[in-house]
Design an enzyme around this catalytic site. Structure first.
Site, PDB file in Angstrom:
ATOM      1  N   GLY A  54       0.740  -1.147   0.029  1.00  0.00           N
ATOM      2  CA  GLY A  54      -0.102  -0.116  -0.060  1.00  0.00           C
ATOM      3  C   GLY A  54       0.716   1.221  -0.020  1.00  0.00           C
ATOM      4  O   GLY A  54       0.351   2.112   0.640  1.00  0.00           O
ATOM      5  N   ALA A  55       1.786   1.096  -0.930  1.00  0.00           N
ATOM      6  CA  ALA A  55       2.853   2.195  -0.599  1.00  0.00           C
ATOM      7  C   ALA A  55       3.047   3.240  -1.868  1.00  0.00           C
ATOM      8  O   ALA A  55       4.068   3.960  -2.114  1.00  0.00           O
ATOM      9  CB  ALA A  55       4.240   1.611  -0.376  1.00  0.00           C
TER      10      ALA A  55
ATOM     11  N   ASN B 125       1.350  -2.149   5.238  1.00  0.00           N
ATOM     12  CA  ASN B 125       0.726  -0.865   5.472  1.00  0.00           C
ATOM     13  C   ASN B 125      -0.397  -0.880   4.627  1.00  0.00           C
ATOM     14  O   ASN B 125      -1.355   0.067   4.838  1.00  0.00           O
ATOM     15  CB  ASN B 125       1.671   0.260   4.822  1.00  0.00           C
ATOM     16  CG  ASN B 125       0.991   1.440   4.711  1.00  0.00           C
ATOM     17  OD1 ASN B 125       0.952   2.210   5.704  1.00  0.00           O
ATOM     18  ND2 ASN B 125       0.797   1.960   3.454  1.00  0.00           N
TER      19      ASN B 125
ATOM     20  N   SER C 279      -3.881   1.937  14.007  1.00  0.00           N
ATOM     21  CA  SER C 279      -4.344   3.435  14.014  1.00  0.00           C
ATOM     22  C   SER C 279      -4.898   3.580  15.339  1.00  0.00           C
ATOM     23  O   SER C 279      -5.204   2.788  16.125  1.00  0.00           O
ATOM     24  CB  SER C 279      -5.702   3.418  13.185  1.00  0.00           C
ATOM     25  OG  SER C 279      -6.699   4.450  13.111  1.00  0.00           O
TER      26      SER C 279
ATOM     27  N   TYR D  84     -13.562  -0.613  10.859  1.00  0.00           N
ATOM     28  CA  TYR D  84     -12.092  -0.233  10.516  1.00  0.00           C
ATOM     29  C   TYR D  84     -11.281  -0.387  11.999  1.00  0.00           C
ATOM     30  O   TYR D  84     -10.477  -0.947  12.023  1.00  0.00           O
ATOM     31  CB  TYR D  84     -12.026   1.057  10.009  1.00  0.00           C
ATOM     32  CG  TYR D  84     -10.654   1.723   9.865  1.00  0.00           C
ATOM     33  CD1 TYR D  84      -9.841   1.173   8.731  1.00  0.00           C
ATOM     34  CD2 TYR D  84      -9.964   2.347  10.790  1.00  0.00           C
ATOM     35  CE1 TYR D  84      -8.755   1.905   8.764  1.00  0.00           C
ATOM     36  CE2 TYR D  84      -9.049   3.199  10.318  1.00  0.00           C
ATOM     37  CZ  TYR D  84      -8.313   2.875   9.537  1.00  0.00           C
ATOM     38  OH  TYR D  84      -7.013   3.068   9.289  1.00  0.00           O
TER      39      TYR D  84
ATOM     40  N   LYS E 255      -8.145  -2.671  13.421  1.00  0.00           N
ATOM     41  CA  LYS E 255      -6.890  -1.900  13.681  1.00  0.00           C
ATOM     42  C   LYS E 255      -6.434  -2.473  14.967  1.00  0.00           C
ATOM     43  O   LYS E 255      -5.145  -2.789  15.375  1.00  0.00           O
ATOM     44  CB  LYS E 255      -6.965  -0.523  13.542  1.00  0.00           C
ATOM     45  CG  LYS E 255      -6.895  -0.013  11.936  1.00  0.00           C
ATOM     46  CD  LYS E 255      -5.868  -0.263  11.184  1.00  0.00           C
ATOM     47  CE  LYS E 255      -5.988   0.134  10.037  1.00  0.00           C
ATOM     48  NZ  LYS E 255      -4.787  -0.371   9.043  1.00  0.00           N
TER      49      LYS E 255
END
Length: 258
Positions: free
Chosen positions: A16-17, A94, A147, A160, A164
């Site tokens: 995810g970069a 990520n 997160s 979500y 996390k």
């Protein structure tokens, strides 16, 4: 073969970069002479990000576009990293997705989409990478991207936030199974961060500057520096931990909706 008695170069895989925090982690690691495999779902974004990093650090970054939530692709990505650079030493899971929605009307399809990428993608990337690290017999480092929503309730982010929080428990649990192989595993939990995506949101910077004790939201560099430390040899005795990087927001937790 290393003929100068220098440490072998390290190799990192970051998912995810293409932009944001993930891109900045790749850029920072490459600047410190770590070879980086950069993954993003978007092939064009992957290519652009890879070219940008190589413009400053030639040869230190390669791209591997694909779905980081697909277990078949995860295996392929690990193989391609080892083929390209000869090993795999550092991994940052990520890639993630945020799908807002009220709990009482949240769609089952959205729930599974969040869990597949955020949880299954991270879990099986860690599994595949750990197998490679164990075969190499020189340890390694894993890092999950959590997160602040895994620590404090945030409106319309039940699924979500749950995903996390689960990643932080995964980092703690894997200590039992991976420590004998000298693999450490940690998580970071960013707070509000200015990225290409959040910069598009009206009043995002103004709102989070007002309610963050340090007076501003994070920049991707703030997160990347912490990640780079946790991946470094200096942090190899740190494992099973979660580091909140939020300018103090979770200490006071004012809502951005008031």
């Amino acid at each position: 073969m290393n003929t100068q008695n220098q440490p072998d170069p390290q190799v990192a895989l970051i998912t995810g970069a293409g932009t944001g925090i993930g891109f900045e982690i790749c850029r920072l690691l490459a600047s410190r002479r770590v070879y980086v495999m950069l993954n993003d779902l978007d092939p064009l974004l992957t290519e652009k990000a890879t070219q940008t990093i190589n413009a400053s650090h030639p040869g230190f970054c390669k791209g591997c576009p694909g779905d980081a939530g697909d277990t078949g692709f995860i295996s392929q990505m690990v193989r391609e990293t080892v083929k390209a650079f000869g090993s795999l030493d550092l991994v940052v899971a990520n890639a993630g997705i945020t799908l807002f929605g009220e709990f009482l009307s949240y769609k089952e399809a959205d729930f599974h989409k969040v869990m597949q990428l955020n949880l299954a993608g991270s879990f099986f990337l860690a599994q595949q990478a750990s197998r490679q690290m164990i075969a190499q017999k020189r340890g390694g480092s894993l890092l999950f991207m959590s997160s602040v929503t895994g620590h404090q309730a945030h409106k319309n982010l039940a699924a979500y936030g749950m995903s996390k929080a689960a990643l932080e428990m995964l980092a703690k649990t894997l200590v039992l199974e991976l420590s004998p192989f000298k693999i450490n595993v940690n998580a970071v939990a960013p707070g509000a961060t200015i990225t290409e995506r959040t910069a598009q949101e009206a009043s995002y910077s103004e709102t989070w500057s007002r309610i963050t004790p340090m007076g501003r939201p994070a920049r991707p560099q703030d997160i990347a520096e912490a990640v780079a430390f946790l991946l470094s040899p200096q942090a190899r005795h740190i494992t099973g931990q979660s580091l909140v990087i939020d300018g103090g927001w979770t200490a006071t937790s004012p809502s951005p909706y008031t």
